[in-house]
Motif scaffolding. Sequence first.
Motif, PDB file in Angstrom:
ATOM      1  N   VAL A 163       0.810  -1.217   0.000  1.00  0.00           N
ATOM      2  CA  VAL A 163       0.000   0.000   0.000  1.00  0.00           C
ATOM      3  C   VAL A 163       0.841   1.264   0.000  1.00  0.00           C
ATOM      4  N   GLY A 164       2.116   1.178   0.345  1.00  0.00           N
ATOM      5  CA  GLY A 164       2.951   2.379   0.360  1.00  0.00           C
ATOM      6  C   GLY A 164       4.413   2.025   0.491  1.00  0.00           C
ATOM      7  N   MET A 165       5.276   2.954   0.043  1.00  0.00           N
ATOM      8  CA  MET A 165       6.716   2.750   0.165  1.00  0.00           C
ATOM      9  C   MET A 165       7.409   4.103   0.039  1.00  0.00           C
ATOM     10  N   HIS A 166       8.684   4.127   0.425  1.00  0.00           N
ATOM     11  CA  HIS A 166       9.513   5.325   0.296  1.00  0.00           C
ATOM     12  C   HIS A 166      10.955   4.880   0.165  1.00  0.00           C
ATOM     13  N   ILE A 167      11.656   5.396  -0.854  1.00  0.00           N
ATOM     14  CA  ILE A 167      13.045   5.042  -1.125  1.00  0.00           C
ATOM     15  C   ILE A 167      13.886   6.307  -1.012  1.00  0.00           C
ATOM     16  N   TRP A 170      -2.050   0.929  -9.649  1.00  0.00           N
ATOM     17  CA  TRP A 170      -1.816   0.733  -8.224  1.00  0.00           C
ATOM     18  C   TRP A 170      -2.995   1.340  -7.488  1.00  0.00           C
ATOM     19  N   LYS A 171      -3.977   0.501  -7.155  1.00  0.00           N
ATOM     20  CA  LYS A 171      -5.237   0.982  -6.592  1.00  0.00           C
ATOM     21  C   LYS A 171      -5.261   0.982  -5.069  1.00  0.00           C
ATOM     22  N   GLU A 212      16.278   7.331 -10.039  1.00  0.00           N
ATOM     23  CA  GLU A 212      15.011   7.402 -10.767  1.00  0.00           C
ATOM     24  C   GLU A 212      14.716   6.081 -11.467  1.00  0.00           C
ATOM     25  N   ALA A 213      15.755   5.469 -12.042  1.00  0.00           N
ATOM     26  CA  ALA A 213      15.558   4.157 -12.677  1.00  0.00           C
ATOM     27  C   ALA A 213      15.173   3.105 -11.647  1.00  0.00           C
ATOM     28  N   LEU A 214      15.741   3.190 -10.447  1.00  0.00           N
ATOM     29  CA  LEU A 214      15.385   2.237  -9.401  1.00  0.00           C
ATOM     30  C   LEU A 214      13.929   2.408  -8.991  1.00  0.00           C
ATOM     31  N   HIS A 215      13.470   3.652  -8.894  1.00  0.00           N
ATOM     32  CA  HIS A 215      12.053   3.887  -8.592  1.00  0.00           C
ATOM     33  C   HIS A 215      11.159   3.234  -9.643  1.00  0.00           C
ATOM     34  N   GLU A 216      11.505   3.396 -10.881  1.00  0.00           N
ATOM     35  CA  GLU A 216      10.682   2.818 -11.947  1.00  0.00           C
ATOM     36  C   GLU A 216      10.714   1.296 -11.908  1.00  0.00           C
ATOM     37  N   ILE A 217      11.889   0.713 -11.661  1.00  0.00           N
ATOM     38  CA  ILE A 217      12.000  -0.751 -11.611  1.00  0.00           C
ATOM     39  C   ILE A 217      11.145  -1.308 -10.471  1.00  0.00           C
ATOM     40  N   TRP A 266       7.808  -3.731 -10.786  1.00  0.00           N
ATOM     41  CA  TRP A 266       7.783  -5.058 -10.171  1.00  0.00           C
ATOM     42  C   TRP A 266       6.587  -5.202  -9.228  1.00  0.00           C
ATOM     43  N   ILE A 267       6.312  -4.156  -8.433  1.00  0.00           N
ATOM     44  CA  ILE A 267       5.196  -4.239  -7.488  1.00  0.00           C
ATOM     45  C   ILE A 267       3.859  -4.295  -8.218  1.00  0.00           C
ATOM     46  N   ILE A 268       3.682  -3.452  -9.237  1.00  0.00           N
ATOM     47  CA  ILE A 268       2.381  -3.327  -9.892  1.00  0.00           C
ATOM     48  C   ILE A 268       2.148  -4.446 -10.899  1.00  0.00           C
ATOM     49  N   ASP A 269       3.127  -4.714 -11.747  1.00  0.00           N
ATOM     50  CA  ASP A 269       2.926  -5.651 -12.856  1.00  0.00           C
ATOM     51  C   ASP A 269       3.320  -7.086 -12.536  1.00  0.00           C
ATOM     52  N   ILE A 270       4.027  -7.330 -11.438  1.00  0.00           N
ATOM     53  CA  ILE A 270       4.483  -8.696 -11.144  1.00  0.00           C
ATOM     54  C   ILE A 270       3.970  -9.160  -9.782  1.00  0.00           C
ATOM     55  N   TYR A 271       4.373  -8.475  -8.723  1.00  0.00           N
ATOM     56  CA  TYR A 271       4.064  -8.984  -7.382  1.00  0.00           C
ATOM     57  C   TYR A 271       2.559  -8.986  -7.106  1.00  0.00           C
ATOM     58  N   SER A 272       1.869  -7.920  -7.466  1.00  0.00           N
ATOM     59  CA  SER A 272       0.447  -7.816  -7.130  1.00  0.00           C
ATOM     60  C   SER A 272      -0.438  -8.743  -7.943  1.00  0.00           C
ATOM     61  N   VAL A 273       0.089  -9.358  -9.008  1.00  0.00           N
ATOM     62  CA  VAL A 273      -0.712 -10.280  -9.826  1.00  0.00           C
ATOM     63  C   VAL A 273      -0.154 -11.697  -9.780  1.00  0.00           C
ATOM     64  N   THR A 274       0.732 -11.996  -8.827  1.00  0.00           N
ATOM     65  CA  THR A 274       1.283 -13.334  -8.659  1.00  0.00           C
ATOM     66  C   THR A 274       0.512 -14.071  -7.576  1.00  0.00           C
ATOM     67  N   PHE A 275       0.257 -15.359  -7.803  1.00  0.00           N
ATOM     68  CA  PHE A 275      -0.493 -16.158  -6.824  1.00  0.00           C
ATOM     69  C   PHE A 275       0.272 -16.225  -5.514  1.00  0.00           C
ATOM     70  N   HIS A 276      -0.437 -15.943  -4.427  1.00  0.00           N
ATOM     71  CA  HIS A 276       0.161 -15.932  -3.090  1.00  0.00           C
ATOM     72  C   HIS A 276      -0.432 -17.099  -2.301  1.00  0.00           C
ATOM     73  N   ARG A 277       0.423 -18.013  -1.870  1.00  0.00           N
ATOM     74  CA  ARG A 277      -0.069 -19.192  -1.160  1.00  0.00           C
ATOM     75  C   ARG A 277      -0.575 -18.861   0.235  1.00  0.00           C
ATOM     76  N   GLY A 278      -0.158 -17.722   0.793  1.00  0.00           N
ATOM     77  CA  GLY A 278      -0.637 -17.354   2.121  1.00  0.00           C
ATOM     78  C   GLY A 278      -2.111 -17.003   2.139  1.00  0.00           C
TER      79      GLY A 278
END
Length: 683
Positions: free
Chosen positions: A308-312, A347-348, A434-439, A443-455
Amino acid sequence: MMSRFSFKNGECLCLDGSVYRISQVIGCRVQLTSFDDASITARDIDDLLARFADGQLKFLDEKEVSIEQRDLEQSRTMERGLADFSDKIQRLTLRRYKLLHEICPDGRLTIPRAALPDILRSVWEKMEPAIRGERPPCVASFYLWRRSWVHAKFDVRALIDRWENRGQKPKPIPERLAELIDEGIEKIFLTPQRESLTETLDWIQFEIEKENQRRVPEEALPSVSRRMLKRAVARIDRYAILKARFGERYAREASRVYKKGPTCTRPLERVEVDNTPLDILVIDSSTGLLLGRPWIMAMIDAYSRMVVGMHISFRRPNALTVLRCLKHAILPKNYVKDRFKSVNGEWKAYGLVHQLVCDNGLEFHAKDVEVACADLGIHVIYCPTRSPQMKGRIERFLKTLNYGLVHLQPGTTFAKYETRHTYDSEAKAVVTLEALHEIVHRWIIDIYSVTFHRGILSIPKQKWDEGIATNFPKLPPSIDFINIYLGESKTRVLTKNGIEVNSLQYASLALENLRRRCGDVEVTVRSDPDNLGTIFVLDEEARQYVEAKCTLPEYAEGITAEQHSWMLRKARKDYKTSPFRHALLAAKAALREDTAKLIEAGNSTTAKRKGKAKVKRPKANRVERELMVQNEETRPELPLEPEPDEDKSPNSQQDDQDECVDVPLFPTKRAPISRDIPQQESV
């Protein structure tokens, strides 16, 4: 062995944590007598059967009725079943069981002993070849099996061979030798120095030799083998060994079985937060120089596992970092599409948090964080010290982020030094901040949030959408509430120049009204570190915050506190190399030298008068003093002192001095006297 029970007189059972004995059975009613207070309770058998099916009722044998085993949680154990033994033991047990079931199913043997061998052979021949074995059993073995089976209330496990009890039992050792072994284990092995079994064995052997010197050869103690010492150590509880060698905390952690964490019923009910340095080296976008490893602070929803949130940033976590991360978690993420064109998804995740779970870091215990969370209605929960398992979701996410994304990027430092091998992280580093922010966003929006989570047995984004369909996220009335409560709080004094924050001046009509009512008063100021264009000042009388704008809006609007601080440092650095600064320093040095000369001249005059009688210097009256002041102030303007007129007599000069009594308040500069212009005579 598994026993069989029924609702009859004399049976014991455990119900609702209490132990009862069935004293009487009348039809469908059972009368129970409590072991604690001898109270009598009547229950229906159907009710007891329902409680048995739900696991709330358990029958007890005579051994389990003891006080030490009344605890319901500790008594919920079961013995091994036949399936827990080896295949060979299972085949032998099934062979015996089938023979007994065919010949005497109810336990009563009505066959004569002389006819029993033939019956055993006939039953044995009907069995499957894989079970029956090479030859039929003898009559004596059959009688032994039958006795054990009947005494165990026809439990098949009574027919299992206890092969683990085979072998020669160890011979008892002398009492003194046992004492030396226990003493060696306690003094050498069970210590914080964690000495090995070899050192323990050597100490025991030395003590045995000392003991044998006082004994006759016939009563000498035997030597202790390593195997004997291991058996002695194995009899000690593992928790006691770990506690003595590694400490109580390590023993508790090594012996603990972690259960499932608290369950959540809706999004944002429980949000966990933590921070960690990312395993990657970041470079500057303009110079290409290494900037180091950045820190990331992230918040994850326990219900949906949605970030839901982050800061780098490059700064170590502090209270401002926590407030920025919390602000990012509350606000909608509408900036993603405009700032990062390569991100496909949305990112909703947004909304106010109900519970914020964190560790005991100083940044989370900061007063600004606690006050801001209280203003927004967020309950901060601090986990016990050294208990990362209490917020295992965010711990797991940060590890997944490093291992699943950061370690795949050029310039990664990996998690441990020994895993780098020959990888040169500094030479491979090419990623900017800036590139790290984009990466990370991709990853969070297009990969992690749409990957099956066994928990959660689902996809985080799908779980989030299902949760907000019935529990829509809540927001504060306006963005100003977030900017005020999650801003940086400071104390400043309101003066005629307004309020100064971060070397910037702020003013507004509301501040003028506040100063008109209260004067130069100390006020509380809240500023948004991401935008220095506006601050909010607390009006104590009105009990509300008023807005104040920066007097340099074209500079401060949209600039962050870090950018402004960098600009100030750069300006000071540029000023140090400026020629104006060198001229300023030279002028200050020259002025200091002239002052020193004046002080030296004054000291010499004082030294000349030293030794003479102290004479009180007379003071001039007001008129004479004003004339001398004007004379001194106009002296630099006059090349020479004006000469007196020759035609004037001494009497006329005396008259002029007597008449000059009106001295102007402010001295005026007189122009130089020209020789060509005749001066007027005084009347």
